[in-house]
Design a protein around this motif. Structure first.
Motif, PDB file in Angstrom:
ATOM      1  N   PRO A   1       0.756  -1.220  -0.107  1.00 49.18           N
ATOM      2  CA  PRO A   1      -0.068   0.063  -0.067  1.00 49.18           C
ATOM      3  C   PRO A   1       0.714   1.323   0.043  1.00 49.18           C
ATOM      4  O   PRO A   1       0.269   2.332  -0.421  1.00 49.18           O
ATOM      5  CB  PRO A   1      -0.965   0.095   1.339  1.00 49.18           C
ATOM      6  CG  PRO A   1      -0.296  -1.172   2.152  1.00 49.18           C
ATOM      7  CD  PRO A   1       0.419  -2.266   1.281  1.00 49.18           C
ATOM      8  N   TRP A   2       1.894   1.106   0.358  1.00 49.18           N
ATOM      9  CA  TRP A   2       3.225   2.425   0.521  1.00 49.18           C
ATOM     10  C   TRP A   2       3.826   2.308  -0.746  1.00 49.18           C
ATOM     11  O   TRP A   2       4.916   3.386  -0.886  1.00 49.18           O
ATOM     12  CB  TRP A   2       3.783   2.250   1.557  1.00 49.18           C
ATOM     13  CG  TRP A   2       4.125   1.083   2.301  1.00 49.18           C
ATOM     14  CD1 TRP A   2       3.779   0.177   3.147  1.00 49.18           C
ATOM     15  CD2 TRP A   2       5.476   0.263   1.881  1.00 49.18           C
ATOM     16  NE1 TRP A   2       4.455  -0.744   3.286  1.00 49.18           N
ATOM     17  CE2 TRP A   2       5.415  -0.739   2.557  1.00 49.18           C
ATOM     18  CE3 TRP A   2       6.443   0.671   0.975  1.00 49.18           C
ATOM     19  CZ2 TRP A   2       6.658  -1.856   2.395  1.00 49.18           C
ATOM     20  CZ3 TRP A   2       7.538  -0.378   0.697  1.00 49.18           C
ATOM     21  CH2 TRP A   2       7.704  -1.486   1.511  1.00 49.18           C
ATOM     22  N   LEU A   3       3.745   1.471  -1.897  1.00 47.02           N
ATOM     23  CA  LEU A   3       4.810   1.634  -2.893  1.00 47.02           C
ATOM     24  C   LEU A   3       4.507   3.052  -3.646  1.00 47.02           C
ATOM     25  O   LEU A   3       5.825   3.536  -3.760  1.00 47.02           O
ATOM     26  CB  LEU A   3       4.070   0.756  -3.995  1.00 47.02           C
ATOM     27  CG  LEU A   3       5.097   0.694  -5.158  1.00 47.02           C
ATOM     28  CD1 LEU A   3       6.419   0.103  -4.913  1.00 47.02           C
ATOM     29  CD2 LEU A   3       4.407  -0.325  -6.517  1.00 47.02           C
ATOM     30  N   GLY A   4       3.560   3.791  -3.622  1.00 49.26           N
ATOM     31  CA  GLY A   4       3.611   4.910  -4.388  1.00 49.26           C
ATOM     32  C   GLY A   4       4.247   5.977  -3.178  1.00 49.26           C
ATOM     33  O   GLY A   4       5.075   6.831  -3.906  1.00 49.26           O
ATOM     34  N   GLU A   5       4.107   6.007  -2.019  1.00 47.68           N
ATOM     35  CA  GLU A   5       4.903   6.863  -1.282  1.00 47.68           C
ATOM     36  C   GLU A   5       6.299   6.580  -1.278  1.00 47.68           C
ATOM     37  O   GLU A   5       7.058   7.823  -1.320  1.00 47.68           O
ATOM     38  CB  GLU A   5       4.341   6.381   0.391  1.00 47.68           C
ATOM     39  CG  GLU A   5       4.901   7.151   1.400  1.00 47.68           C
ATOM     40  CD  GLU A   5       4.486   6.774   2.673  1.00 47.68           C
ATOM     41  OE1 GLU A   5       3.490   6.106   2.777  1.00 47.68           O
ATOM     42  OE2 GLU A   5       5.326   7.134   3.686  1.00 47.68           O
ATOM     43  N   VAL A   6       6.732   5.472  -1.378  1.00 47.06           N
ATOM     44  CA  VAL A   6       8.293   5.072  -1.460  1.00 47.06           C
ATOM     45  C   VAL A   6       8.856   5.788  -2.924  1.00 47.06           C
ATOM     46  O   VAL A   6       9.870   6.599  -2.972  1.00 47.06           O
ATOM     47  CB  VAL A   6       8.652   3.716  -1.247  1.00 47.06           C
ATOM     48  CG1 VAL A   6       9.947   3.355  -1.773  1.00 47.06           C
ATOM     49  CG2 VAL A   6       8.476   3.361   0.081  1.00 47.06           C
ATOM     50  N   ALA A   7       8.139   5.457  -4.091  1.00 44.09           N
ATOM     51  CA  ALA A   7       8.399   5.775  -5.378  1.00 44.09           C
ATOM     52  C   ALA A   7       8.432   7.465  -5.234  1.00 44.09           C
ATOM     53  O   ALA A   7       9.264   8.156  -5.889  1.00 44.09           O
ATOM     54  CB  ALA A   7       7.474   5.369  -6.579  1.00 44.09           C
ATOM     55  N   ALA A   8       7.481   8.210  -4.823  1.00 45.28           N
ATOM     56  CA  ALA A   8       7.372   9.502  -4.648  1.00 45.28           C
ATOM     57  C   ALA A   8       8.727  10.028  -3.991  1.00 45.28           C
ATOM     58  O   ALA A   8       9.151  10.942  -4.552  1.00 45.28           O
ATOM     59  CB  ALA A   8       6.185   9.931  -4.262  1.00 45.28           C
ATOM     60  N   HIS A   9       8.921   9.369  -2.727  1.00 45.22           N
ATOM     61  CA  HIS A   9      10.133   9.831  -2.125  1.00 45.22           C
ATOM     62  C   HIS A   9      11.427   9.879  -2.860  1.00 45.22           C
ATOM     63  O   HIS A   9      12.183  10.720  -2.762  1.00 45.22           O
ATOM     64  CB  HIS A   9      10.306   8.941  -0.946  1.00 45.22           C
ATOM     65  CG  HIS A   9      11.115   9.603  -0.021  1.00 45.22           C
ATOM     66  ND1 HIS A   9      10.874  10.651   1.080  1.00 45.22           N
ATOM     67  CD2 HIS A   9      12.429   9.228   0.497  1.00 45.22           C
ATOM     68  CE1 HIS A   9      12.120  10.863   1.785  1.00 45.22           C
ATOM     69  NE2 HIS A   9      13.117  10.042   1.357  1.00 45.22           N
ATOM     70  N   ALA A  10      11.633   8.732  -3.897  1.00 39.09           N
ATOM     71  CA  ALA A  10      12.664   8.629  -4.560  1.00 39.09           C
ATOM     72  C   ALA A  10      12.772   9.801  -5.493  1.00 39.09           C
ATOM     73  O   ALA A  10      13.937  10.276  -5.666  1.00 39.09           O
ATOM     74  CB  ALA A  10      12.708   7.452  -5.167  1.00 39.09           C
ATOM     75  N   ARG A  11      11.624  10.151  -6.240  1.00 39.12           N
ATOM     76  CA  ARG A  11      11.522  11.011  -6.971  1.00 39.12           C
ATOM     77  C   ARG A  11      11.857  12.425  -6.413  1.00 39.12           C
ATOM     78  O   ARG A  11      12.690  13.535  -6.768  1.00 39.12           O
ATOM     79  CB  ARG A  11       9.989  11.261  -7.591  1.00 39.12           C
ATOM     80  CG  ARG A  11       9.846  10.046  -8.692  1.00 39.12           C
ATOM     81  CD  ARG A  11      10.249  10.634 -10.078  1.00 39.12           C
ATOM     82  NE  ARG A  11       9.896   9.836 -11.026  1.00 39.12           N
ATOM     83  CZ  ARG A  11      10.407   9.542 -12.496  1.00 39.12           C
ATOM     84  NH1 ARG A  11      11.321  10.319 -12.821  1.00 39.12           N
ATOM     85  NH2 ARG A  11       9.966   8.892 -13.304  1.00 39.12           N
ATOM     86  N   ALA A  12      11.649  12.650  -5.269  1.00 35.89           N
ATOM     87  CA  ALA A  12      11.940  13.809  -4.574  1.00 35.89           C
ATOM     88  C   ALA A  12      13.232  13.905  -4.322  1.00 35.89           C
ATOM     89  O   ALA A  12      13.728  14.983  -4.017  1.00 35.89           O
ATOM     90  CB  ALA A  12      10.875  13.952  -3.392  1.00 35.89           C
ATOM     91  N   ARG A  13      14.029  12.742  -3.877  1.00 35.62           N
ATOM     92  CA  ARG A  13      15.411  12.805  -3.426  1.00 35.62           C
ATOM     93  C   ARG A  13      16.314  12.754  -4.924  1.00 35.62           C
ATOM     94  O   ARG A  13      17.539  12.545  -4.888  1.00 35.62           O
ATOM     95  CB  ARG A  13      15.689  11.680  -2.754  1.00 35.62           C
ATOM     96  CG  ARG A  13      14.993  11.739  -1.403  1.00 35.62           C
ATOM     97  CD  ARG A  13      15.308  13.133  -0.646  1.00 35.62           C
ATOM     98  NE  ARG A  13      16.869  13.569  -0.760  1.00 35.62           N
ATOM     99  CZ  ARG A  13      17.585  13.367   0.218  1.00 35.62           C
ATOM    100  NH1 ARG A  13      17.293  12.713   1.407  1.00 35.62           N
ATOM    101  NH2 ARG A  13      18.982  13.778   0.195  1.00 35.62           N
ATOM    102  N   GLY A  14      15.672  12.921  -5.881  1.00 34.06           N
ATOM    103  CA  GLY A  14      16.447  12.815  -7.300  1.00 34.06           C
ATOM    104  C   GLY A  14      16.890  11.563  -8.082  1.00 34.06           C
ATOM    105  O   GLY A  14      17.535  11.688  -9.086  1.00 34.06           O
ATOM    106  N   MET A  15      16.115  10.580  -7.409  1.00 34.34           N
ATOM    107  CA  MET A  15      16.510   9.268  -8.049  1.00 34.34           C
ATOM    108  C   MET A  15      15.082   8.899  -9.114  1.00 34.34           C
ATOM    109  O   MET A  15      14.004   9.147  -8.620  1.00 34.34           O
ATOM    110  CB  MET A  15      16.541   8.271  -7.148  1.00 34.34           C
ATOM    111  CG  MET A  15      18.014   8.699  -6.283  1.00 34.34           C
ATOM    112  SD  MET A  15      18.496   7.384  -4.998  1.00 34.34           S
ATOM    113  CE  MET A  15      17.200   7.756  -3.849  1.00 34.34           C
TER     114      MET A  15
END
Lengths: 66, 399
Positions: B116-130
């Motif tokens: 259920p938190w896959l999107g949260e982790v993916a968005a976090h990666a994007r926010a950190r430039g990855m």
């Protein structure tokens, strides 16, 4: 005048597979001549992007393994 | 952009590429490293030493998956693994990877689409430039994945055969579900492809599989060698390609790529099968085509955060976690045999491609030879070398 520098290698694409590092073989098929045409384009794109103040990470270099 | 001993690695978004440049070019782009002054010989020397950090991290977000594929390299189960990390642990680890300058993430499982938190982790990666990328079976979690598909750079669906051939390789007949997932994902974004684990059962179908990808308007096909890890260890002898198939791999793939005009990627473990055909060494260098780059260009992490050289390697010695990466990376013996490829046996030692191939797949060597330092025993050159040596030994006995 400062040297222009060289592009050493280019890895194309994104790897979604969490079990290996995939390599795009398109240019293996097209050959070195096609890559020679494409490399200056990549260089120009990089230099254009320089103006966007790219974030630079400078991690410490690892110890030699040899 | 990340400074390196040889210069720098710069990321392009269009076209998608990581570009390795020497120090002079790096300076023109605004990058410099304090380490350059003390190491003048390192300028332009890609591969001479490990990178300063991986360019890519392979994260097994969960080992939960109830499909039960016979060759699953993680041995995934419906219950997952003990001590699996949650969103907060993964996000902290992503912060750590971002500080090291990691560019790409390959998220997998198990089946990460059920989290259920896959999107949260993916968005976090994007926010950190990855850039997060994802592999999914397409058999679970699809309804939750579709609305967050835009967060991923590339999404590939595992597809090892078309129609009944799917069941023959994976052990369950769910082709129609995987096909539906592909069509729905493709309707959401262009960067959708398939991962194909190549086995002796589907090798003859590769052309048909690649034609299918073209028909579905996918942007790539990624071909993966079967690995002896997880349940794949027990299934390896029956599913790994034959020597003849390994030798025919490159001609088959290059023919199909030309015929169907679709981008094909091959995994790092296939490098011995490519260089067997004596491809242009300089071209391979310029495309950064390497064999085993585990513990160097890439690292893996299990669902409990355990760090490994790649997804098939056992946890790294000392059992570091992903968030220990910075300290572990600097150790002289980090990743054990995976960084010791320069100290190779024959026939790798005298092979002109050794600095690129690096001895082939160490996961296969570990399984078949009991030692990851040994040459990849499925490499055609290694097969020929051992046949020749055996012949030389047998000859006096026969006489």
């Amino acid at each position: 005048m400062a040297p222009r520098g060289r592009i050493l290698a280019t890895r194309f694409g994104l790897n979604p597979n969490s079990s290996s590092l995939g390599v795009d073989v398109t240019f293996l098929l097209l050959g070195a001549a096609a890559l020679s045409i494409f490399t200056p384009v990549v260089g120009a794109l990089l230099r254009l992007r320089r103006g966007s103040s790219a974030h630079v990470v400078d991690p410490p270099s690892p110890a030699p393994t040899e | 952009m990340r400074a390196e001993r040889f210069g720098a690695i710069a990321e392009l978004v269009r076209p998608r590429a990581l570009v390795f440049v020497d120090r002079a070019f790096a300076r023109r782009l605004g990058a410099a490293s304090s380490a350059w002054a003390s190491d003048p010989a390192g300028d332009g020397d890609v591969g001479g030493r490990p990178l300063s950090a991986p360019i890519e991290a392979h994260l097994q977000l969960t080992n939960r998956c109830d499909v039960g594929c016979q060759g699953c390299y993680t041995g995934a189960t419906a219950h997952g693994a003990p001590g699996e990390w949650g969103a907060e642990e993964w996000k902290r680890a992503l912060d750590h990877l971002a500080e090291r300058g990691v560019f790409h993430l390959a998220l997998g499982g198990g089946e990460s689409a059920i989290l259920p938190w896959l999107g949260e982790v993916a968005a976090h990666a994007r926010a950190r430039g990855m850039t997060p990328n994802l592999t999914t079976s397409g058999l679970a979690g699809l309804d939750d994945l579709l609305p967050i598909a835009h967060l991923f750079g590339q999404i590939n669906v595992s597809m090892d055969g078309i129609g009944p051939a799917y069941a023959a390789v994976r052990g369950s007949d769910r082709f129609a579900e995987a096909d539906r997932a592909l069509r729905l994902l493709r309707a959401r974004k262009r960067e959708v492809g398939i991962n194909v684990v190549v086995t002796r059962l589907n090798f003859a179908d590769l052309d048909e599989i690649i034609r299918y990808a073209r028909r579905r308007r996918l942007n790539e096909v990624e071909l993966l060698r079967f690995k002896p890890a997880g349940r794949g260890a027990a299934a390896f002898a029956g599913l790994t390609c034959s020597d003849a198939q390994h030798r025919a791999f490159w001609p088959t793939v290059s023919r199909a790529a030309r015929r169907h005009r679709i981008r094909i990627r091959v995994d790092c473990s296939y490098t011995p099968m490519l260089v067997h055909h004596r491809l242009d060494r300089r071209l391979l260098e310029r495309l950064a085509v390497y064999g085993c780059i585990a513990g160097d260009f890439l690292v893996g992490a299990r669902a409990n955060g355990a760090l490994s050289a790649c997804s098939f390697a056992p946890p790294a010695p000392g059992r570091p976690r992903l968030d220990d990466l910075a300290a572990y990376w600097e150790k002289d013996d980090a990743f054990g045999p995976f960084r010791a490829w320069r100290d190779a046996d024959e026939p790798c030692r005298s092979c002109e491609y050794h600095s690129l191939c690096r001895g082939g797949c160490k996961a296969v060597a570990l399984h078949l030879e009991g030692d990851a330092r040994r040459p990849d025993p499925e490499c055609p050159r290694v097969v020929d070398f051992r046949r020749g040596r055996a012949g030389r030994i047998r000859l006096p006995i026969a006489v």
